[in-house]
Enzyme design. Sequence first.
Site, PDB file in Angstrom:
ATOM      1  CB  SER A   6      -8.939  -1.574   1.539  1.00 51.23           C
ATOM      2  OG  SER A   6      -8.513  -1.823   0.252  1.00 51.23           O
ATOM      3  CG  ASP A  22      -9.866   4.644  -1.909  1.00 50.74           C
ATOM      4  OD1 ASP A  22     -10.926   4.815  -1.287  1.00 50.74           O
ATOM      5  OD2 ASP A  22      -9.551   3.558  -2.440  1.00 50.74           O
ATOM      6  CG  HIS A  52     -12.305   0.875  -1.879  1.00 48.75           C
ATOM      7  ND1 HIS A  52     -11.014   1.346  -1.791  1.00 48.75           N
ATOM      8  CD2 HIS A  52     -12.246  -0.396  -1.459  1.00 48.75           C
ATOM      9  CE1 HIS A  52     -10.212   0.395  -1.348  1.00 48.75           C
ATOM     10  NE2 HIS A  52     -10.938  -0.678  -1.138  1.00 48.75           N
TER      11      HIS A  52
HETATM   12  N1  ASP Z   1      -7.142  -2.498  -3.037  1.00 52.49           N
HETATM   13  C1  ASP Z   1      -7.031  -3.550  -2.077  1.00 52.49           C
HETATM   14  C2  ASP Z   1      -8.264  -3.721  -1.225  1.00 52.49           C
HETATM   15  O1  ASP Z   1      -9.308  -3.329  -1.655  1.00 52.49           O
HETATM   16  C3  ASP Z   1      -5.817  -3.400  -1.239  1.00 52.49           C
HETATM   17  C4  ASP Z   1      -4.774  -4.289  -1.805  1.00 52.49           C
HETATM   18  O2  ASP Z   1      -5.133  -5.333  -2.330  1.00 52.49           O
HETATM   19  O3  ASP Z   1      -3.608  -3.975  -1.684  1.00 52.49           O
HETATM   20  O4  ASP Z   1      -8.243  -4.352  -0.178  1.00 52.49           O
END
Ligand code: ASP
Length: 725
Positions: free
Chosen positions: A651, A218, A82
């Site tokens: 992330s 991911d 992402h």
């Molecule tokens: N999914 C989050 C991000 O995109 C990571 C997290 O918030 O733990 O940074």
Amino acid sequence: MKKTLLLLSLVAAPALAGEGKWTPQQVLELDPAWLRAQGLQLSPKKLWDPKRGTGLLAGTVNVGGCSGAFISSTGLVITNHHCAFGVIQEHSSPQRDLITQGFTAAERKDELPGKGARVQVPRAFTDVTAQVLAAVPEGADDRARFVAIERKQKELVVECEKRPATRCQVATFDGGVSYTLVDSVELQDVRLVYAPPRAVGEYGGETDNWMWPRHTGDFAILRAYSAPDGTSAPYSEKNVPYKAEFFFPLATEGVKPGDFVMVLGYPGRTYRTLLAEEMAMRQARYYPRVRDVYGEAIRILEEEGDKDAAGKIAVASTLKGLHNVYKNAGGQLAGLKRGHIVEKQHAAEAQVEAWARRAGAKWAPALAAREALLAEQQSITQVFEREFLLNASSRLARGPAMASTLGRLAAERVKPDLERRPDYMDRELARLKDKLEREQKNLFLPVEKKLLTAFVRRAQALGAGERIAAVDKHFGGAFDAKAVAAKVDAMYAGTKVLDLGERMKMFGESLAQLEARKDPLLAFGLDLAKELSAMDELGDRRLGAALRLRPEWRKAVMAHAGKPVAPDANGTLRVTFAKVQGYAPRDGLLATPQTTLSGVVEKHTGEEPFVVPERVMAVAEARRYGPWVDKKLGDVPVNFLADADTTGGNSGSPTVNGRGQLVGVNFDRVWENVANDFGYNPEVARNVNVDVRYVLWMLDQVENADALLRELGVRKGPPVAGETR
Ligand code: ASP
């Protein structure tokens, strides 16, 4: 005696093993024996050499708001799918849909340059607290204080960025207790090497986002390039792979429950240093309003997008972002309640307060500062709705948001560089222009109109003291569905803001030129810009007060703790020490810390977001695990949990073992842990990682990415003919 006490308090173990996003410098203050007992096999000095001001931790890079890590000396960077999505999207077309298919560069020459992609490699961290604080004039009021501090920060950044290809930042720690100048090399030639199909990189989509059990691959692999002499340079065929001084070799044996891991990265923002009352405000007002306003936007985007294929594509990335924020807000609310976080913060404050009172006059200013912060909080509450809506205006309808950005830019650009708002300084203009250009792909007229109408309706409902003058002027004071719809239609019919070529011309125009266009949407945006600017000026006074008061209180909190306290996240490099382990999400349930390939297959329904691509399914069903099988699990591990202290921005963070080898890539937290932004709860503090063996299984068994595997030292044999990987 005093000296020994001081030493003892500096070299200490933190209260809770997993808690703390430690700065590289703080790692050296932690008790080395404690770190060894946790499982760190390297000397802390290897992680961070105080003399050089760098170390292995600097193998962790910033990838446009995400984290990433060098995994070879030849510039290979691993991050999340992402986080690399923009580059993948850039090279995708209906004829060659890399988003759906994924991408493997068979050779270096096939790697795909990312237009806006950047990798920042930290070079130095300098404590500039004395310089920043000395910049505040004697007797300055709160606004003057803020302006002086911000000006100093800007000066330091501009000076630091005189070196070529350098990106700098002055980060504020503990609400203003200290300031650090972060100096990074910005690599501008970043290319896509590998991306899994979206159905792997985003498997489970929104349904599984912030959830466990998880089965998402991911991850993506990029490569940073430099000029042949090793300096950063824009894309050129002559460029060569960047020679990374520090990198994390892959730990092909992976991890098992109970193992020690470190998660390194650039956590964005957390709120643990807020007072309990300030947290309560976010709980009572902020997050519910996020759910309300963004929830409405999501409904509009979904409804309109479903009616039109091109519209669906245009809104996809906005929708993804909104969903993430919306669900996150729900997690914050659930976690704040379940973890009794505000109550705990009240209790912690009461302890500090009692301690400070006992200590006498020394801490009287700290107690007074706390009272004053609480009073500030009251005043903010009164203008909350208006400010929330004004701030949200930049995330909702794109037209007015772009128009107000153009207005602000024109108003700021006439000022000397150091007097502008940071976002409009010369150093930001290329990025800003790029952003305004890239917005084109997100535009979808029916959605624009509905979002603007929703915004107007909300603004018109605000109380007498909270009016948004731009809305009153252009749409009238009370909501009349027909009248507003007619005005919105007329605005969009008469505007050139949505026309890319015209918008790019507007980028260079003065305020007078923009006004002379008599463009109705632009006119609304220009008025909105004035209010945003006035709001920022009011905010400056508030921030000045906070910079005066919060450090006083925080110093008392830290002295009371008597051991190193990790500061709130602020986008700077941090490390967190953790263990691979499961948790009990709720009464009666135990979650194990690993998921497997069989679980991926089991979740497959054939319907979005659970569609395993055929070429992945074929290998998984044939149980062709290769060397990536975990003996104990009898399967390929896919994701694992650890109790690392992470947040948004982490992330793409490398998750490494005690020897500094990569065992996974962080990409999320579990639902029960979303509210860790306000307080660490060891019972539910779990971050979600892709297991390196799933990465390797994909590259090896599914993709047969031979050259890449050789380069990573995973497949034996010389590099592919003609390659000097
Ligand atoms: N999914 C989050 C991000 O995109 C990571 C997290 O918030 O733990 O940074």
